[in-house]
Scaffold this active site. Sequence first.
Site, short mmCIF file in Angstrom:
data_model
loop_
_atom_site.label_atom_id
_atom_site.label_comp_id
_atom_site.label_asym_id
_atom_site.label_seq_id
_atom_site.Cartn_x
_atom_site.Cartn_y
_atom_site.Cartn_z
N SER A 162 0.84 -1.19 0.00
CA SER A 162 0.00 0.00 0.00
C SER A 162 0.87 1.24 0.00
O SER A 162 1.97 1.25 0.58
CB SER A 162 -0.90 0.02 1.24
OG SER A 162 -1.56 1.27 1.37
N TYR A 165 -1.10 -0.19 10.41
CA TYR A 165 -1.18 -0.62 9.02
C TYR A 165 0.04 -0.17 8.22
O TYR A 165 0.66 -0.97 7.50
CB TYR A 165 -2.46 -0.07 8.38
CG TYR A 165 -2.70 -0.54 6.97
CD1 TYR A 165 -3.15 -1.82 6.70
CD2 TYR A 165 -2.47 0.32 5.89
CE1 TYR A 165 -3.37 -2.25 5.39
CE2 TYR A 165 -2.69 -0.10 4.58
CZ TYR A 165 -3.14 -1.38 4.34
OH TYR A 165 -3.36 -1.80 3.05
#
Length: 236
Positions: free
Chosen positions: A145, A159
């Site tokens: 990501s 995350y």
Amino acid sequence: MAPHRLNNRIALVTGASRGIGRATAIALACEGAHVLLLARKQKSLEPVDDAIKAGGGKASLIPLDLEDGQKIDALGPSLYERFGRLDIFVGNAGILGGLRPLAHIPSEIWERVLAVNVTANWRLIRTLDPLLRRSDAGRVIFVTSSRGAREGPAYWAPYSVSKAALETLAMTYANETADSAIKVNLVNPGATATSMRAEAYPGEDQTKLKTPEQVAEVIVRLAMPDDTETGQIVDV
């Protein structure tokens, strides 16, 4: 696309019950691969299995909690007994863990996100490496990501830290396998219409985002035996 470019290939996809994992599993099956569908609950995998079989593809279900290290460790030997090798591994499964300031992150949330997004992928590499080395063209693709090492955005710490660690893990494996038939890459989907994206951006109009199927096309390309790039982060 030419059909069945992955005939007789064995592919494992984690997080295969929804989103990018589901789309990737179906796309690999459409190319002729026998896809091993891995997610926490068998019930969530059954609709994906039905979709694959309705299209004439082959799939096997692997209900497995990625926080269970012992079961991950046993996966490689069990796949060896049944298939003898693994040609494609797509490490897609991941969790967000919510958005909050660093000082307010509960320890159990931090530990769970790192366990699923990083430690599970290290264990999967360790248990699957002997199988991938038995393939004439082992392909490993992890889903990362832009919210990882390249941004470090506020409130995304579990995350983003996990994705930064995943990128380093994948690059290390790519370097260690550089002289082998294994090729290791990462895909950064960008803004994609998934349930995780909806969790992070509630109220966003997902009809304006790319679809999981568009991301799956890139993953399938990297899974092809004739795609020999390695150690790359491919932005979709």
